[in-house]
Design a protein around this motif. Structure first.
Motif, PDB file in Angstrom:
ATOM      1  N   PHE A   1       0.836  -1.212   0.000  1.00 24.81           N
ATOM      2  CA  PHE A   1       0.000   0.000   0.000  1.00 24.81           C
ATOM      3  C   PHE A   1       0.872   1.265   0.000  1.00 24.81           C
ATOM      4  O   PHE A   1       0.648   2.183  -0.782  1.00 24.81           O
ATOM      5  CB  PHE A   1      -0.953   0.011   1.199  1.00 24.81           C
ATOM      6  CG  PHE A   1      -1.721   1.302   1.335  1.00 24.81           C
ATOM      7  CD1 PHE A   1      -2.654   1.679   0.364  1.00 24.81           C
ATOM      8  CD2 PHE A   1      -1.507   2.159   2.404  1.00 24.81           C
ATOM      9  CE1 PHE A   1      -3.356   2.875   0.465  1.00 24.81           C
ATOM     10  CE2 PHE A   1      -2.204   3.357   2.515  1.00 24.81           C
ATOM     11  CZ  PHE A   1      -3.130   3.716   1.540  1.00 24.81           C
TER      12      PHE A   1
ATOM     13  N   TRP B   1       2.483   1.640  -3.497  1.00 27.56           N
ATOM     14  CA  TRP B   1       1.507   2.046  -4.532  1.00 27.56           C
ATOM     15  C   TRP B   1       1.022   3.471  -4.273  1.00 27.56           C
ATOM     16  O   TRP B   1       0.813   4.245  -5.215  1.00 27.56           O
ATOM     17  CB  TRP B   1       0.307   1.083  -4.564  1.00 27.56           C
ATOM     18  CG  TRP B   1       0.575  -0.223  -5.237  1.00 27.56           C
ATOM     19  CD1 TRP B   1       0.450  -1.469  -4.686  1.00 27.56           C
ATOM     20  CD2 TRP B   1       0.988  -0.432  -6.598  1.00 27.56           C
ATOM     21  NE1 TRP B   1       0.783  -2.429  -5.605  1.00 27.56           N
ATOM     22  CE2 TRP B   1       1.108  -1.829  -6.796  1.00 27.56           C
ATOM     23  CE3 TRP B   1       1.277   0.424  -7.666  1.00 27.56           C
ATOM     24  CZ2 TRP B   1       1.505  -2.387  -8.010  1.00 27.56           C
ATOM     25  CZ3 TRP B   1       1.672  -0.134  -8.881  1.00 27.56           C
ATOM     26  CH2 TRP B   1       1.787  -1.519  -9.046  1.00 27.56           C
ATOM     27  N   LYS B   2       0.843   3.817  -2.996  1.00 22.41           N
ATOM     28  CA  LYS B   2       0.379   5.172  -2.635  1.00 22.41           C
ATOM     29  C   LYS B   2       1.414   6.213  -3.072  1.00 22.41           C
ATOM     30  O   LYS B   2       1.067   7.264  -3.612  1.00 22.41           O
ATOM     31  CB  LYS B   2       0.151   5.230  -1.116  1.00 22.41           C
ATOM     32  CG  LYS B   2      -0.301   6.581  -0.588  1.00 22.41           C
ATOM     33  CD  LYS B   2      -1.746   6.858  -0.900  1.00 22.41           C
ATOM     34  CE  LYS B   2      -2.229   8.127  -0.235  1.00 22.41           C
ATOM     35  NZ  LYS B   2      -3.424   8.655  -0.903  1.00 22.41           N
ATOM     36  N   LYS B   3       2.682   5.881  -2.873  1.00 19.72           N
ATOM     37  CA  LYS B   3       3.770   6.775  -3.266  1.00 19.72           C
ATOM     38  C   LYS B   3       3.756   6.994  -4.786  1.00 19.72           C
ATOM     39  O   LYS B   3       3.914   8.121  -5.269  1.00 19.72           O
ATOM     40  CB  LYS B   3       5.104   6.154  -2.825  1.00 19.72           C
ATOM     41  CG  LYS B   3       6.250   7.128  -2.698  1.00 19.72           C
ATOM     42  CD  LYS B   3       7.426   6.455  -1.999  1.00 19.72           C
ATOM     43  CE  LYS B   3       8.593   7.413  -1.852  1.00 19.72           C
ATOM     44  NZ  LYS B   3       9.726   6.807  -1.149  1.00 19.72           N
TER      45      LYS B   3
ATOM     46  N   ALA C   1       1.092   6.513  -6.775  1.00 18.25           N
ATOM     47  CA  ALA C   1      -0.156   7.224  -7.098  1.00 18.25           C
ATOM     48  C   ALA C   1       0.011   8.733  -6.883  1.00 18.25           C
ATOM     49  O   ALA C   1      -0.408   9.535  -7.719  1.00 18.25           O
ATOM     50  CB  ALA C   1      -1.302   6.689  -6.238  1.00 18.25           C
ATOM     51  N   ASN C   2       0.657   9.098  -5.783  1.00 21.20           N
ATOM     52  CA  ASN C   2       0.905  10.519  -5.499  1.00 21.20           C
ATOM     53  C   ASN C   2       1.745  11.153  -6.605  1.00 21.20           C
ATOM     54  O   ASN C   2       1.475  12.272  -7.042  1.00 21.20           O
ATOM     55  CB  ASN C   2       1.622  10.690  -4.151  1.00 21.20           C
ATOM     56  CG  ASN C   2       0.720  10.372  -2.974  1.00 21.20           C
ATOM     57  OD1 ASN C   2      -0.502  10.271  -3.129  1.00 21.20           O
ATOM     58  ND2 ASN C   2       1.295  10.180  -1.804  1.00 21.20           N
TER      59      ASN C   2
ATOM     60  N   GLU D   1      -5.724   9.656  -7.035  1.00 26.17           N
ATOM     61  CA  GLU D   1      -6.268   9.382  -5.698  1.00 26.17           C
ATOM     62  C   GLU D   1      -6.224   7.874  -5.459  1.00 26.17           C
ATOM     63  O   GLU D   1      -6.714   7.102  -6.289  1.00 26.17           O
ATOM     64  CB  GLU D   1      -7.723   9.869  -5.612  1.00 26.17           C
ATOM     65  CG  GLU D   1      -7.871  11.385  -5.538  1.00 26.17           C
ATOM     66  CD  GLU D   1      -7.421  11.948  -4.197  1.00 26.17           C
ATOM     67  OE1 GLU D   1      -7.685  11.302  -3.163  1.00 26.17           O
ATOM     68  OE2 GLU D   1      -6.795  13.026  -4.188  1.00 26.17           O
ATOM     69  N   PHE D   2      -5.660   7.450  -4.326  1.00 19.51           N
ATOM     70  CA  PHE D   2      -5.529   6.016  -4.048  1.00 19.51           C
ATOM     71  C   PHE D   2      -5.730   5.767  -2.563  1.00 19.51           C
ATOM     72  O   PHE D   2      -4.993   6.269  -1.723  1.00 19.51           O
ATOM     73  CB  PHE D   2      -4.143   5.528  -4.486  1.00 19.51           C
ATOM     74  CG  PHE D   2      -3.951   4.042  -4.366  1.00 19.51           C
ATOM     75  CD1 PHE D   2      -4.607   3.165  -5.221  1.00 19.51           C
ATOM     76  CD2 PHE D   2      -3.106   3.514  -3.391  1.00 19.51           C
ATOM     77  CE1 PHE D   2      -4.416   1.785  -5.112  1.00 19.51           C
ATOM     78  CE2 PHE D   2      -2.915   2.139  -3.274  1.00 19.51           C
ATOM     79  CZ  PHE D   2      -3.575   1.275  -4.145  1.00 19.51           C
ATOM     80  N   SER D   3      -6.772   4.987  -2.235  1.00 17.69           N
ATOM     81  CA  SER D   3      -7.132   4.741  -0.834  1.00 17.69           C
ATOM     82  C   SER D   3      -6.811   3.294  -0.437  1.00 17.69           C
ATOM     83  O   SER D   3      -6.491   2.462  -1.287  1.00 17.69           O
ATOM     84  CB  SER D   3      -8.634   4.979  -0.641  1.00 17.69           C
ATOM     85  OG  SER D   3      -9.358   3.993  -1.376  1.00 17.69           O
ATOM     86  N   GLU D   4      -6.941   2.999   0.851  1.00 20.91           N
ATOM     87  CA  GLU D   4      -6.740   1.619   1.328  1.00 20.91           C
ATOM     88  C   GLU D   4      -7.798   0.696   0.725  1.00 20.91           C
ATOM     89  O   GLU D   4      -7.544  -0.485   0.494  1.00 20.91           O
ATOM     90  CB  GLU D   4      -6.774   1.575   2.858  1.00 20.91           C
ATOM     91  CG  GLU D   4      -5.589   2.302   3.467  1.00 20.91           C
ATOM     92  CD  GLU D   4      -5.218   1.801   4.850  1.00 20.91           C
ATOM     93  OE1 GLU D   4      -5.385   0.606   5.116  1.00 20.91           O
ATOM     94  OE2 GLU D   4      -4.749   2.623   5.651  1.00 20.91           O
TER      95      GLU D   4
ATOM     96  N   ASN E   1      -6.655  -0.294  -2.554  1.00 24.70           N
ATOM     97  CA  ASN E   1      -5.563  -1.266  -2.397  1.00 24.70           C
ATOM     98  C   ASN E   1      -6.079  -2.699  -2.279  1.00 24.70           C
ATOM     99  O   ASN E   1      -5.404  -3.651  -2.694  1.00 24.70           O
ATOM    100  CB  ASN E   1      -4.725  -0.900  -1.155  1.00 24.70           C
ATOM    101  CG  ASN E   1      -3.422  -1.671  -1.089  1.00 24.70           C
ATOM    102  OD1 ASN E   1      -2.628  -1.651  -2.018  1.00 24.70           O
ATOM    103  ND2 ASN E   1      -3.204  -2.356   0.014  1.00 24.70           N
TER     104      ASN E   1
END
Length: 217
Positions: free
Chosen positions: A23, A26-28, A30-31, A36-39, A42
Motif C-alpha cells: 500500500f 503504490w500510494k507513493k 499514485a501521489n 487518488e488512491f485509498s486503502e 488497495n
C-alpha cells in the motif's frame, strides 16, 4: 475424509503482513502520478500481479501509458516495496504460522508456497522460513495471475500430489478462485464476507490444526 497431503500457502497476508508495504509503495506511486488512491482501492490489488495492479491504479486515474512507461513505473514501485521489506525480521511472521508449519512437518504433510510475488525468496529469507517449504512457486515461475490456477497447479506438480489432495490458504478473493479453479480445497484467512467461496475461513493460522483439516470432505 479426502486425505489432505499438501498445504499450499499464499505469502502476503497469510504468512506475513506485507500488504501495508504494498500500500505504501503504490500510494507513493499514485501521489507521483496525481492519482487518488485509498486503502479500499488497495484491496483490489490483493493477490494479483504487479502489472495487473498497475493497470488498476492507472484506470483509477483514467490514465494511459506506453508499455515502456508502465514497466518503468512498475519497477519504481517494486524498488520502494523492496526497500520496505528489506527491514522485515522473524518478528513480522503472522500469528500461528511457525506452529502450524511445524505441525504439518511433523505429520509428513507437504508444504508449498504459491505466490504472485517476485520477492518471495527475499521475504522468506528475512523471516527464516525457507526450510519449511518443499516447493516454492512464485511470480518468477508463472505467467498467469490468480484467479488463473497456474501457480497452485505448479505447486501440486512439483510436490507430485494430486490437486484433490491439496488445500490452499489464501487471504484474497482471487486466490480462493484460483484454488477452486485448480480443483483444490481452500481455507480463507481474514474476512468471511470477502472469502465466502472458501471451504471455511479463520482469522489467522493460530486457529488451524489437524482436526480442522479433517473437516475438508
Amino acid at each position: 475424509m479426502n486425505k489432505i497431503k499438501a498445504c499450499l500457502f499464499d505469502l502476503d497476508g497469510v504468512l506475513v503482513d506485507t500488504a501495508k508495504y504494498h500500500f505504501l509503495a503504490w500510494k507513493k506511486l499514485a501521489n507521483e502520478l496525481n492519482i487518488e488512491f485509498s486503502e479500499e482501492d488497495n484491496e483490489k490489488l490483493k493477490g494479483i500481479s504487479r502489472m495487473a495492479s498497475l493497470e488498476i491504479l492507472l484506470s483509477l486515474g483514467n490514465m494511459e501509458l506506453s508499455n515502456e512507461m508502465k514497466l518503468k513505473f512498475a519497477e519504481k514501485k517494486n524498488n520502494w516495496y523492496v526497500e520496505y521489506i528489506s527491514k522485515l525480521t522473524p518478528n513480522d511472521i503472522l500469528p500461528g504460522v511457525k506452529e502450524f508449519l511445524t505441525l504439518l512437518k511433523c505429520h509428513d504433510i507437504k508444504i508449498a508456497l504459491g505466490s504472485a510475488s517476485k520477492n518471495s525468496m527475499l521475504i522468506l529469507n528475512k523471516l527464516n522460513l525457507v526450510n519449511y517449504f518443499d516447493a516454492i512457486i512464485d511470480g518468477n515461475k508463472i505467467t498467469k495471475a490468480k484467479p488463473n490456477p497456474e501457480v497452485f497447479l505448479k505447486c501440486a506438480e512439483e510436490l507430485n500430489i494430486s490437486p484433490k489432495h491439496c488445500v490452499v490458504f489464501e487471504d484474497a478473493e482471487a486466490g480462493i478462485e484460483a484454488a477452486i479453479n485448480a480443483g483444490m480445497y481452500s481455507i480463507g484467512i481474514g474476512s468471511p464476507s470477502i472469502l465466502k467461496k472458501a471451504n471455511f475461513v479463520v482469522d489467522n493460522l493460530s486457529y488451524m490444526n489437524l482436526e480442522k483439516l479433517s473437516l475438508l470432505k
